[in-house]
Design a protein around this motif. Sequence first.
Motif, PDB file in Angstrom:
ATOM      1  N   GLU A  17       0.828  -1.210   0.000  1.00 54.57           N
ATOM      2  CA  GLU A  17       0.000   0.000   0.000  1.00 54.57           C
ATOM      3  C   GLU A  17       0.863   1.261   0.000  1.00 54.57           C
ATOM      4  OE1 GLU A  17      -2.474  -0.360   3.411  1.00 54.57           O
ATOM      5  OE2 GLU A  17      -3.745  -1.951   2.556  1.00 54.57           O
ATOM      6  N   ASN A  18       1.923   1.255   0.784  1.00 52.85           N
ATOM      7  CA  ASN A  18       2.795   2.429   0.841  1.00 52.85           C
ATOM      8  C   ASN A  18       3.524   2.657  -0.475  1.00 52.85           C
ATOM      9  OD1 ASN A  18       2.114   3.021   3.489  1.00 52.85           O
ATOM     10  ND2 ASN A  18       3.789   1.781   4.352  1.00 52.85           N
ATOM     11  N   ARG A  19       3.894   1.543  -1.151  1.00 54.73           N
ATOM     12  CA  ARG A  19       4.591   1.682  -2.432  1.00 54.73           C
ATOM     13  C   ARG A  19       3.690   2.354  -3.462  1.00 54.73           C
ATOM     14  NH1 ARG A  19       5.752  -3.200  -3.145  1.00 54.73           N
ATOM     15  NH2 ARG A  19       7.874  -3.195  -2.294  1.00 54.73           N
ATOM     16  N   ILE A  20       2.409   1.916  -3.510  1.00 50.77           N
ATOM     17  CA  ILE A  20       1.458   2.529  -4.462  1.00 50.77           C
ATOM     18  C   ILE A  20       1.270   4.014  -4.148  1.00 50.77           C
ATOM     19  CG2 ILE A  20      -0.946   2.520  -5.232  1.00 50.77           C
ATOM     20  CD1 ILE A  20      -0.949  -0.530  -4.705  1.00 50.77           C
ATOM     21  N   LYS A  21       1.100   4.322  -2.870  1.00 49.35           N
ATOM     22  CA  LYS A  21       0.914   5.716  -2.457  1.00 49.35           C
ATOM     23  C   LYS A  21       2.165   6.539  -2.757  1.00 49.35           C
ATOM     24  CE  LYS A  21      -0.489   8.481   1.534  1.00 49.35           C
ATOM     25  NZ  LYS A  21       0.615   9.422   1.461  1.00 49.35           N
ATOM     26  N   PHE A  22       3.311   5.930  -2.540  1.00 51.22           N
ATOM     27  CA  PHE A  22       4.578   6.631  -2.780  1.00 51.22           C
ATOM     28  C   PHE A  22       4.740   6.947  -4.272  1.00 51.22           C
ATOM     29  CE2 PHE A  22       9.131   6.362  -3.811  1.00 51.22           C
ATOM     30  CZ  PHE A  22       9.582   7.451  -3.065  1.00 51.22           C
ATOM     31  N   GLU A  23       4.384   5.987  -5.129  1.00 45.79           N
ATOM     32  CA  GLU A  23       4.502   6.223  -6.571  1.00 45.79           C
ATOM     33  C   GLU A  23       3.581   7.341  -7.017  1.00 45.79           C
ATOM     34  OE1 GLU A  23       3.739   2.433  -8.260  1.00 45.79           O
ATOM     35  OE2 GLU A  23       5.748   1.626  -7.805  1.00 45.79           O
ATOM     36  N   ASP A  24       2.356   7.381  -6.452  1.00 43.96           N
ATOM     37  CA  ASP A  24       1.431   8.478  -6.777  1.00 43.96           C
ATOM     38  C   ASP A  24       1.995   9.821  -6.313  1.00 43.96           C
ATOM     39  OD1 ASP A  24      -0.299   6.660  -7.874  1.00 43.96           O
ATOM     40  OD2 ASP A  24      -1.563   6.492  -6.077  1.00 43.96           O
ATOM     41  N   ASP A  25       2.540   9.833  -5.088  1.00 43.37           N
ATOM     42  CA  ASP A  25       3.099  11.087  -4.569  1.00 43.37           C
ATOM     43  C   ASP A  25       4.292  11.543  -5.390  1.00 43.37           C
ATOM     44  OD1 ASP A  25       1.220  11.067  -2.580  1.00 43.37           O
ATOM     45  OD2 ASP A  25       2.545  10.176  -1.058  1.00 43.37           O
ATOM     46  N   ILE A  26       5.109  10.587  -5.838  1.00 49.81           N
ATOM     47  CA  ILE A  26       6.268  10.925  -6.656  1.00 49.81           C
ATOM     48  C   ILE A  26       5.822  11.566  -7.977  1.00 49.81           C
ATOM     49  CG2 ILE A  26       8.111   9.914  -8.061  1.00 49.81           C
ATOM     50  CD1 ILE A  26       8.905  10.217  -5.192  1.00 49.81           C
ATOM     51  N   HIS A  27       4.772  11.006  -8.576  1.00 52.31           N
ATOM     52  CA  HIS A  27       4.282  11.549  -9.844  1.00 52.31           C
ATOM     53  C   HIS A  27       3.781  12.981  -9.668  1.00 52.31           C
ATOM     54  CE1 HIS A  27       2.560  11.596 -13.855  1.00 52.31           C
ATOM     55  NE2 HIS A  27       1.385  11.971 -13.337  1.00 52.31           N
ATOM     56  N   LYS A  28       3.034  13.215  -8.572  1.00 52.39           N
ATOM     57  CA  LYS A  28       2.523  14.561  -8.308  1.00 52.39           C
ATOM     58  C   LYS A  28       3.674  15.540  -8.054  1.00 52.39           C
ATOM     59  CE  LYS A  28      -1.865  12.996  -6.337  1.00 52.39           C
ATOM     60  NZ  LYS A  28      -2.694  12.951  -5.093  1.00 52.39           N
ATOM     61  N   VAL A  29       4.619  15.108  -7.239  1.00 47.93           N
ATOM     62  CA  VAL A  29       5.754  15.974  -6.927  1.00 47.93           C
ATOM     63  C   VAL A  29       6.567  16.278  -8.173  1.00 47.93           C
ATOM     64  CG1 VAL A  29       7.958  16.074  -5.693  1.00 47.93           C
ATOM     65  CG2 VAL A  29       5.906  15.246  -4.531  1.00 47.93           C
ATOM     66  N   LYS A  30       6.699  15.266  -9.025  1.00 47.64           N
ATOM     67  CA  LYS A  30       7.478  15.465 -10.253  1.00 47.64           C
ATOM     68  C   LYS A  30       6.821  16.510 -11.133  1.00 47.64           C
ATOM     69  CE  LYS A  30       9.513  12.903 -14.098  1.00 47.64           C
ATOM     70  NZ  LYS A  30       9.649  11.568 -14.733  1.00 47.64           N
ATOM     71  N   MET A  31       5.471  16.422 -11.241  1.00 46.80           N
ATOM     72  CA  MET A  31       4.752  17.387 -12.073  1.00 46.80           C
ATOM     73  C   MET A  31       4.889  18.792 -11.486  1.00 46.80           C
ATOM     74  SD  MET A  31       3.607  15.674 -14.617  1.00 46.80           S
ATOM     75  CE  MET A  31       2.426  16.827 -15.329  1.00 46.80           C
TER      76      MET A  31
END
Length: 428
Positions: free
Chosen positions: A272-286
């Motif tokens: 669950e944390n990995r999925i959330k982390f990937e979403d957060d990374i995408h948002k931060v990257k944008m």
Amino acid sequence: MTETRNILLIGRTGGGKSTLGNVLINKNNNFEEVFSESEGSVSETKNVKEEIAEIDLSKDGSQKVRYRIIDTIGLGDTKLTTQGVLIRLAEVAGRVKSEGLNHILFVTQGRFSKEEIEAYDLLSSVIFDKDVLKYTTIVRTNFPSFEDTNKCGNDRAALRIENADLAHILNLVNIIYVDNPPLEGRPKVVEMNKETREESRKRLLTYLAGCQGTYRPSNIDTLDERVENYRTNEQLLKEKMKELEKVRKEQEEKFRQEIVNLKEEQARELRENRIKFEDDIHKVKMESEANLQKTKIEMTETHRKAMDEHDRKNEEKIQGLKDNYEQQTKNIKDEGERQKRDFEERQRRNDDKISDLQKKLDEKGSSSNDKIIEMWQQQRADDKAQEAKKDAALLKLEEKKLEADKERQKEEKASRERMEKIARKNAA
């Protein structure tokens, strides 16, 4: 009818117990063996044995005393458990119940072993009762100095100090000393050892003659039951260790299951944390891409201003060093000019003095020549001293100038290095 007194012998295997019994009996007045003697870890006495010994109290033999010497199995026998030794000792229960005991001789060779300490506890807590100590004497055997009262006294004190676990017993019972050397070797040695045994026997019999009364334990009827229920500290410890091992295994199994559950829970949370982390990374990257250029421009401008300010401060500092250097140079030059003028003035005065001296010399003639020459030499010495001071002052000024040059060069070098470091950092 002659009274029979029962003497019970107790001691560890190889400790001289059976030998003591043979000395008391003195078969055929030659200390022939009645009880098997052992020096090893396996007791020669496998069961309780007894033998009668009649002792003449009068020279004509009209008065006698009979001792029944009861030899028990040795404590610490490597082929018997403590439970087995207890069962063997319980064999004397019938005679003790019907006739009682006159005395118990606990035989030892010195510092008490674990088996002997347990044996004392057995006497008062399992085999007999607490009153048994009133009828117990410790016989310290294999003590060559048994006839030396002082050495015996010192050994008694040492036994009580070294065996703190038995202090409550050793302070209540008597300790007597004997020596029963083996009857083997050359004939002369055997004869000497027999004499030693005879002296030990006399001491034992004299002591036993003063031991009056008969001991009949109040709990003798339940001896077999106590023996059956007895467990040594070692046995109790083993049973306790088994219980603890069982509890440990149960706890280990419970802990192992908890570990498995915890790992499964951690794996789920990790996914669950990995999925959330990937979403957060995408948002931060944008968001970061939009802010990156702005941040870069701001950082570049800030850095440029910092560099300009740094350059200005460096220039001010370098200018200050140059001004300081020029001022120091001017001061050194002025000081040199001043000292030069002073020197020239002193030289002029010296020349005037020399001229005056020359005139006086011409006027006064040769009678005053020596004195005038001495004055002239003194003046020359003063001039040389002044000249040396001047040279030292000039040298000191030159050193200050060199130090100022070095300091200025050092600061310029440091400034250049800082500028180069900043430039490299900007380039990176």
